[in-house]
Design a protein around this motif. Structure first.
Motif, PDB file in Angstrom:
ATOM      1  N   VAL A 126       0.867  -1.180   0.000  1.00  0.00           N
ATOM      2  CA  VAL A 126       0.000   0.000   0.000  1.00  0.00           C
ATOM      3  C   VAL A 126       0.899   1.223   0.000  1.00  0.00           C
ATOM      4  O   VAL A 126       1.935   1.244   0.679  1.00  0.00           O
ATOM      5  CB  VAL A 126      -0.925   0.015   1.235  1.00  0.00           C
ATOM      6  N   ILE A 127       0.509   2.218  -0.763  1.00  0.00           N
ATOM      7  CA  ILE A 127       1.310   3.436  -0.837  1.00  0.00           C
ATOM      8  C   ILE A 127       0.454   4.642  -0.525  1.00  0.00           C
ATOM      9  O   ILE A 127      -0.739   4.675  -0.853  1.00  0.00           O
ATOM     10  CB  ILE A 127       1.956   3.580  -2.238  1.00  0.00           C
ATOM     11  N   GLY A 133       4.566  16.722  -2.792  1.00  0.00           N
ATOM     12  CA  GLY A 133       5.984  17.036  -2.729  1.00  0.00           C
ATOM     13  C   GLY A 133       6.762  16.182  -1.755  1.00  0.00           C
ATOM     14  O   GLY A 133       7.992  16.209  -1.755  1.00  0.00           O
ATOM     15  N   ILE A 134       6.073  15.416  -0.896  1.00  0.00           N
ATOM     16  CA  ILE A 134       6.744  14.534   0.058  1.00  0.00           C
ATOM     17  C   ILE A 134       6.897  13.156  -0.561  1.00  0.00           C
ATOM     18  O   ILE A 134       6.020  12.677  -1.283  1.00  0.00           O
ATOM     19  CB  ILE A 134       5.943  14.452   1.372  1.00  0.00           C
ATOM     20  N   SER A 135       8.003  12.508  -0.269  1.00  0.00           N
ATOM     21  CA  SER A 135       8.267  11.188  -0.838  1.00  0.00           C
ATOM     22  C   SER A 135       7.179  10.206  -0.433  1.00  0.00           C
ATOM     23  O   SER A 135       6.712  10.211   0.714  1.00  0.00           O
ATOM     24  CB  SER A 135       9.625  10.671  -0.356  1.00  0.00           C
ATOM     25  N   PRO A 136       6.750   9.355  -1.365  1.00  0.00           N
ATOM     26  CA  PRO A 136       5.717   8.367  -1.033  1.00  0.00           C
ATOM     27  C   PRO A 136       6.222   7.357  -0.014  1.00  0.00           C
ATOM     28  O   PRO A 136       7.422   7.086   0.071  1.00  0.00           O
ATOM     29  CB  PRO A 136       5.424   7.707  -2.385  1.00  0.00           C
ATOM     30  N   ARG A 137       5.297   6.814   0.741  1.00  0.00           N
ATOM     31  CA  ARG A 137       5.627   5.839   1.775  1.00  0.00           C
ATOM     32  C   ARG A 137       4.925   4.516   1.455  1.00  0.00           C
ATOM     33  O   ARG A 137       3.743   4.510   1.138  1.00  0.00           O
ATOM     34  CB  ARG A 137       5.218   6.350   3.153  1.00  0.00           C
ATOM     35  N   GLY A 168      -5.178   2.477   9.157  1.00  0.00           N
ATOM     36  CA  GLY A 168      -3.923   3.062   9.621  1.00  0.00           C
ATOM     37  C   GLY A 168      -2.739   2.525   8.835  1.00  0.00           C
ATOM     38  O   GLY A 168      -2.608   1.310   8.656  1.00  0.00           O
ATOM     39  N   LEU A 169      -1.892   3.437   8.374  1.00  0.00           N
ATOM     40  CA  LEU A 169      -0.696   3.079   7.607  1.00  0.00           C
ATOM     41  C   LEU A 169       0.519   3.588   8.374  1.00  0.00           C
ATOM     42  O   LEU A 169       0.718   4.789   8.518  1.00  0.00           O
ATOM     43  CB  LEU A 169      -0.746   3.698   6.210  1.00  0.00           C
ATOM     44  N   ARG A 170       1.344   2.642   8.849  1.00  0.00           N
ATOM     45  CA  ARG A 170       2.502   2.990   9.670  1.00  0.00           C
ATOM     46  C   ARG A 170       3.748   3.128   8.799  1.00  0.00           C
ATOM     47  O   ARG A 170       4.055   2.240   7.993  1.00  0.00           O
ATOM     48  CB  ARG A 170       2.733   1.927  10.734  1.00  0.00           C
ATOM     49  N   ASP A 171       4.467   4.249   8.953  1.00  0.00           N
ATOM     50  CA  ASP A 171       5.682   4.439   8.168  1.00  0.00           C
ATOM     51  C   ASP A 171       6.892   3.885   8.922  1.00  0.00           C
ATOM     52  O   ASP A 171       6.762   3.313  10.017  1.00  0.00           O
ATOM     53  CB  ASP A 171       5.876   5.909   7.808  1.00  0.00           C
ATOM     54  N   LYS A 172       8.089   4.076   8.360  1.00  0.00           N
ATOM     55  CA  LYS A 172       9.299   3.516   8.964  1.00  0.00           C
ATOM     56  C   LYS A 172       9.631   4.158  10.299  1.00  0.00           C
ATOM     57  O   LYS A 172      10.328   3.571  11.131  1.00  0.00           O
ATOM     58  CB  LYS A 172      10.473   3.686   7.992  1.00  0.00           C
ATOM     59  N   ASN A 173       9.161   5.373  10.516  1.00  0.00           N
ATOM     60  CA  ASN A 173       9.422   6.069  11.779  1.00  0.00           C
ATOM     61  C   ASN A 173       8.431   5.700  12.878  1.00  0.00           C
ATOM     62  O   ASN A 173       8.548   6.186  14.000  1.00  0.00           O
ATOM     63  CB  ASN A 173       9.384   7.585  11.554  1.00  0.00           C
ATOM     64  N   GLY A 174       7.450   4.881  12.540  1.00  0.00           N
ATOM     65  CA  GLY A 174       6.450   4.481  13.529  1.00  0.00           C
ATOM     66  C   GLY A 174       5.223   5.358  13.556  1.00  0.00           C
ATOM     67  O   GLY A 174       4.277   5.066  14.296  1.00  0.00           O
ATOM     68  N   LYS A 272       6.356  10.055 -10.265  1.00  0.00           N
ATOM     69  CA  LYS A 272       6.768   9.118 -11.313  1.00  0.00           C
ATOM     70  C   LYS A 272       7.100   7.749 -10.753  1.00  0.00           C
ATOM     71  O   LYS A 272       6.779   6.720 -11.346  1.00  0.00           O
ATOM     72  CB  LYS A 272       7.971   9.690 -12.074  1.00  0.00           C
ATOM     73  N   GLU A 273       7.744   7.702  -9.581  1.00  0.00           N
ATOM     74  CA  GLU A 273       8.119   6.404  -9.014  1.00  0.00           C
ATOM     75  C   GLU A 273       6.896   5.575  -8.641  1.00  0.00           C
ATOM     76  O   GLU A 273       6.921   4.343  -8.713  1.00  0.00           O
ATOM     77  CB  GLU A 273       9.020   6.583  -7.796  1.00  0.00           C
ATOM     78  N   VAL A 274       5.796   6.247  -8.262  1.00  0.00           N
ATOM     79  CA  VAL A 274       4.571   5.517  -7.946  1.00  0.00           C
ATOM     80  C   VAL A 274       3.943   4.953  -9.219  1.00  0.00           C
ATOM     81  O   VAL A 274       3.401   3.851  -9.213  1.00  0.00           O
ATOM     82  CB  VAL A 274       3.580   6.425  -7.197  1.00  0.00           C
ATOM     83  N   LEU A 275       4.014   5.711 -10.302  1.00  0.00           N
ATOM     84  CA  LEU A 275       3.484   5.218 -11.573  1.00  0.00           C
ATOM     85  C   LEU A 275       4.264   3.994 -12.045  1.00  0.00           C
ATOM     86  O   LEU A 275       3.683   3.047 -12.591  1.00  0.00           O
ATOM     87  CB  LEU A 275       3.543   6.333 -12.625  1.00  0.00           C
ATOM     88  N   GLU A 276       5.569   3.980 -11.808  1.00  0.00           N
ATOM     89  CA  GLU A 276       6.368   2.802 -12.138  1.00  0.00           C
ATOM     90  C   GLU A 276       5.984   1.629 -11.242  1.00  0.00           C
ATOM     91  O   GLU A 276       5.874   0.491 -11.692  1.00  0.00           O
ATOM     92  CB  GLU A 276       7.858   3.115 -11.977  1.00  0.00           C
TER      93      GLU A 276
END
Length: 330
Positions: A126-127, A133-137, A168-174, A272-276
């Motif tokens: 899941v993304i 402008g913030i990097s996708p997670r 809820g979607l948890r990122d690498k920072n918790g 673009k990275e999400v489209l890939e």
């Protein structure tokens, strides 16, 4: 507030999948996009119109009553007209309406500038993009948190139950990003999650198909379907006072057209990275469910076959084992 967790470990819920958001319209063989539906904006528009109309009606009768009390001092009709049409009264109403419009358009802007949550069933990921402008997670599918909440909104007139599906979607920072989806009842909230779950586990063919996209919650067709349903299940007097009058003073179908306009506005594009990341993968590269999920799902289905529900299953699984009686060593 009571909260029941359905995931992580997205196991079957035992509820038939159903979505008032017409999820099949936003899904393909690779991904499903989950965003605010037109029903959410229709409710916001209806609540705003209804609040302003309630205030106007309240002021109308309040000023009339005040003029009636002063009828010995000033003529009733002229006093009432002067009071109700005063700059102070309409300035107060206009200020509140403008404030709500600002909040409403801010919500529209936020929804337009933030891409939806995308569920990729081939990668089992899941993304989400917190802000433009913030990097996708990226979050593994089996780590997505899902819960349903039941709360009560207490007013001076009644106690109103509220039901929500929370993802809820948890990122690498918790940190956890929560998406709340209002629902009409508890079963509908669980069924909405089950629709997402079966898509991720079985693909788009498992999604419930609606009669038509126009029957999505918040549309004009959905409004008239609800009106007909209310009329068929209630008396004529209750239909007039409980539906027609309330809906008339909250805009009738105007909020539906507002929601349709918002729904058709262009949304923020994915990086673009999400489209890939969203491109199809060869069959041999498709991610597979974990052994733990397969085992847990099989056990739950056996419990369903015995007549248990999801809550019963977890009560039995996490119940403390009976303590063995103490042995007398003498």
């Amino acid at each position: 507030m009571e909260i029941a967790y359905l995931s992580p470990m997205p196991v079957p819920t035992g509820v038939l999948p159903f979505s008032a958001r017409q999820l099949h319209s936003y899904a393909n063989e690779v991904f499903l996009d989950f965003a605010l539906s037109r029903g959410s904006f229709e409710f916001m528009a209806r609540a705003g119109i209804g609040a302003v109309m309630f205030l106007l009606i309240f002021l109308f009768f309040t000023t009339g009553f005040g003029s009636w009390l002063r009828r010995d001092v000033e003529p009733f009709w002229s006093s009432w007209l002067d009071f109700f049409t005063s700059i102070a009264v309409w300035g107060f109403v206009g200020a509140l309406a403008t404030l709500y419009l600002c909040v409403f358009f801010f919500a529209i802007r936020q929804a337009s500038n933030q891409p939806p949550i995308r569920f990729n069933c081939q990668r089992r990921e899941v993304i989400f993009v917190p802000k433009k402008g913030i990097s996708p997670r990226y979050v593994p599918w089996e780590e997505v948190i899902a819960s349903v909440s039941v709360s009560k909104l207490m007013t001076q007139y009644a106690v109103i139950p509220e039901f929500k599906l929370m993802i809820g979607l948890r990122d690498k920072n918790g940190d956890v990003l929560w998406a709340s989806v209002p629902s009409g009842n508890l079963n509908q909230a669980i069924a909405e999650w089950e629709a997402i779950r079966v898509y991720m586990e079985e693909g788009p063919q498992a999604l419930p198909m609606g009669q038509s996209d126009e029957f999505e919650a918040g549309s004009v067709a959905y409004f008239h379907m609800c009106r007909q349903g209310y009329r068929s299940h209630h008396s004529f007097l209750r239909y007039i006072w409980g539906f027609l009058i309330i809906q008339f003073f909250s805009g009738w179908t105007i909020p539906c057209y507002i929601a349709a306009w918002i729904n058709n506005r262009p949304k923020a594009a994915f990086p673009k990275e999400v489209l890939e990341w969203s491109k199809p993968l060869p069959l041999e590269q498709h991610a597979m469910p974990s052994e733990a999920l397969l085992k847990e799902s099989a056990e739950i289905r056996k419990a369903f076959a015995k007549g248990q529900n999801l809550l019963d299953y977890f009560k039995v699984k996490f119940a403390e084992p009976d303590k063995e009686p103490a042995v007398d060593a003498s």
